[in-house]
Motif scaffolding. Structure first.
Motif, PDB file in Angstrom:
ATOM      1  N   ALA A 240       0.748  -1.108  -0.005  1.00 26.07           N
ATOM      2  CA  ALA A 240       0.016  -0.014  -0.030  1.00 26.07           C
ATOM      3  C   ALA A 240       0.943   1.317   0.023  1.00 26.07           C
ATOM      4  CB  ALA A 240      -0.912  -0.006   1.318  1.00 26.07           C
ATOM      5  N   GLY A 241       2.244   0.991  -0.024  1.00 21.38           N
ATOM      6  CA  GLY A 241       2.925   2.150  -0.086  1.00 21.38           C
ATOM      7  C   GLY A 241       3.133   3.114   1.291  1.00 21.38           C
ATOM      8  N   GLN A 242       2.723   2.469   2.323  1.00 17.71           N
ATOM      9  CA  GLN A 242       2.650   2.960   3.771  1.00 17.71           C
ATOM     10  C   GLN A 242       3.621   2.647   4.761  1.00 17.71           C
ATOM     11  OE1 GLN A 242      -1.216   1.745   5.033  1.00 17.71           O
ATOM     12  NE2 GLN A 242      -2.314   3.102   3.499  1.00 17.71           N
ATOM     13  N   LEU A 243       4.824   2.167   4.194  1.00 19.08           N
ATOM     14  CA  LEU A 243       5.838   1.886   5.119  1.00 19.08           C
ATOM     15  C   LEU A 243       6.866   2.863   4.770  1.00 19.08           C
ATOM     16  CD1 LEU A 243       7.042  -1.768   6.043  1.00 19.08           C
ATOM     17  CD2 LEU A 243       8.722   0.255   5.712  1.00 19.08           C
ATOM     18  N   ASP A 244       7.340   3.402   5.951  1.00 18.75           N
ATOM     19  CA  ASP A 244       8.226   4.587   5.771  1.00 18.75           C
ATOM     20  C   ASP A 244       9.507   4.166   6.498  1.00 18.75           C
ATOM     21  OD1 ASP A 244       6.635   6.314   4.217  1.00 18.75           O
ATOM     22  OD2 ASP A 244       5.529   7.033   6.058  1.00 18.75           O
ATOM     23  N   ASP A 369      13.164  -7.627  -0.697  1.00 19.15           N
ATOM     24  CA  ASP A 369      13.183  -6.980  -2.336  1.00 19.15           C
ATOM     25  C   ASP A 369      12.558  -5.590  -2.111  1.00 19.15           C
ATOM     26  OD1 ASP A 369      13.740  -6.979  -4.872  1.00 19.15           O
ATOM     27  OD2 ASP A 369      11.787  -7.093  -5.320  1.00 19.15           O
ATOM     28  N   SER A 370      11.561  -5.824  -1.730  1.00 23.48           N
ATOM     29  CA  SER A 370      10.826  -4.225  -1.502  1.00 23.48           C
ATOM     30  C   SER A 370      11.625  -3.337  -0.375  1.00 23.48           C
ATOM     31  CB  SER A 370       9.271  -4.152  -0.865  1.00 23.48           C
ATOM     32  OG  SER A 370       8.651  -5.094  -1.858  1.00 23.48           O
ATOM     33  N   LEU A 371      12.011  -3.780   0.426  1.00 28.20           N
ATOM     34  CA  LEU A 371      13.023  -2.979   1.497  1.00 28.20           C
ATOM     35  C   LEU A 371      13.987  -2.341   0.947  1.00 28.20           C
ATOM     36  CD1 LEU A 371      12.423  -4.605   4.887  1.00 28.20           C
ATOM     37  CD2 LEU A 371      11.350  -2.649   4.336  1.00 28.20           C
TER      38      LEU A 371
END
Length: 444
Positions: A240-244, A369-371
């Motif tokens: 969701a693109g909510q991890l900062d 991979d995302s991190l």
């Protein structure tokens, strides 16, 4: 063998018709020649039979030739027309050609050579015109087909866009559901873990060996389930693109040592050697230590899970362009080349069966991979079946945070900003934690 041509001569003057017949015969034209003397016979003859050329006398008694030619074209009767005139008249020639005649010839110029030449030219021009018309028709049809296909593609694209919107909405609903349910599950799971730990404390009363064993199983399974829930929660946030990232300066070698010490018991349980090598001149980095630790835990845990004998080596070293590399090697089962492209996909495992030997959600590598991508880094894989695998992560020494709020604490600012602030005498030391006050003397 010369082609036999079907020729029609139209005229009221018998002498003119005989002249044409004689000239064509004298020229050696292979032909089937027919004659008519009025326009009515001309129309019926052309409707019932096809001809290679028509010689038409301009002085028909029953009808104007210009009008007759136009009628032939409007009736879609297609045939080469050579108009025979009584005199050389350029204006008349232009009118005949504009009306639809293929060519014209003055009767005074009729000779075997001239007539044969005009005949050949008229047939060649007519055939060229027919080919051009056919090509134009084909182009028009192709254009219409392209328009139709484009319209169909636009309809399909609109349908795909609608489906994509529905899929996006479904994905957002799914991510929200996963995040909500995972959060709801964590609360009772934390309670189960907490009560299990309390029961194992001596001050809560002595448990029998069997009771202690069951409580420990509850505790271990609770921790395992909580780890799976955390993976699902992190993945839903990433999706969701909510991890900062919460950036701060820390000693990366200490974080790696901490992770290795925490996980060493898993390696010891399988009689595996867990080794670490550090080759850094400066061990300080600006990143999110919690997420770096999460990456390391997933990589090393995976290496232990898929290795039955041998060793796991964790290495960190310097790279050019102010970057660092974290490498995890194992002597495990390895990965087939055909599975490389799927290995970082969410919920993907090499063995997808419900009876697989190695459990898990299949989210670990997808989260890594995302991190790594969020951190502006890259991840590389080298592996051979039966010989082990190597995961190499390359990260910038200073990650770039996408947004920094006005009230963001110093621990979350870009490292250069931390350094500038710490060196500015107008800033109070209370803005920084004790650990950060000492960092500005170092350069990342």
């Amino acid at each position: 063998m010369e082609e036999t041509l079907k020729i029609l001569v139209v005229g009221t003057d018998e002498v003119d018709r005989m002249t044409i017949r004689y000239a064509l015969t004298k020229a050696g034209v292979q032909m089937q020649l027919s004659e008519v003397d009025d326009s009515n016979d001309l129309f019926s003859t052309l409707k019932n039979s096809s001809y290679d050329c028509v010689f038409l006398d301009y002085r028909l008694l029953d009808q104007d030739v210009l009008t007759l030619i136009q009628q032939l074209h409007s009736s879609e009767i297609k045939v080469p027309l050579v108009v025979l005139t009584n005199q050389e008249d350029e204006q008349l020639a232009i009118q005949l050609i504009e009306a639809g005649a293929t060519d014209y010839l003055s009767k005074s110029r009729i000779s075997p050579e001239t007539l044969a030449q005009v005949l050949r030219n008229a047939i060649r021009i007519y055939r060229a015109q027919m080919q051009a018309a056919l090509a134009i028709q084909q182009i028009r049809e192709s254009h219409e087909q392209l328009i139709s296909k484009n319209q169909e593609l636009e309809r399909q694209q609109q349908q795909i866009q609608k489906q994509n919107l529905k899929l996006l909405e479904a994905s957002q609903v799914k991510s929200h559901f996963l995040a909500t349910m995972t959060h709801e599950f964590r609360t009772p799971m934390n309670a189960i873990i907490g009560f299990s730990q309390i029961l194992l404390r001596p001050k809560c009363g002595k448990l029998t060996h069997g009771q202690a064993d069951m409580v420990e199983r509850i505790l271990n399974n609770g921790k395992h389930l909580l780890m799976l829930l955390n993976e699902v929660l992190d993945f839903s946030k990433l999706e969701a693109g909510q991890l900062d990232l919460k950036g701060e300066i820390f000693d990366v070698s200490k974080v790696i040592n901490l992770v290795v010490d925490e996980i060493r018991s898993l390696a010891d349980a399988k009689n595996l050697s867990l080794l670490m090598q550090t080759n850094l001149q400066n061990t300080l980095v600006f990143n999110d230590p919690v997420r770096v630790k999460q990456i390391l835990i997933n990589l090393i845990s995976n290496a232990i899970k898929f290795t039955d004998s041998g060793e796991i080596l964790v290495e960190v070293k310097e790279l050019p362009a102010n970057r660092v590399a974290i490498i995890v090697r194992d002597t495990g089962i390895g990965i087939a080349p055909k599975d490389f492209k799927h290995i970082f996909e969410a919920f993907r495992q090499v063995d997808q069966s419900i009876t697989r030997k190695y459990p898990g959600t299949g989210l670990g590598l997808a989260i890594i991979d995302s991190l790594v991508r969020i951190m502006g880094g890259k991840i590389f894989l080298e592996s051979k079946l039966g010989l082990g695998s190597m995961f190499r992560i390359e990260l910038p020494r200073q990650v770039k945070l996408t947004t920094v709020a006005a009230d963001t604490p110093a621990s979350q600012l870009d490292s250069n900003e931390v350094f500038r602030s710490a060196k500015n005498p107008h800033h109070s030391c209370s803005q920084f934690s004790k650990a950060q006050i000492g960092y500005p003397k170092f350069k990342l």
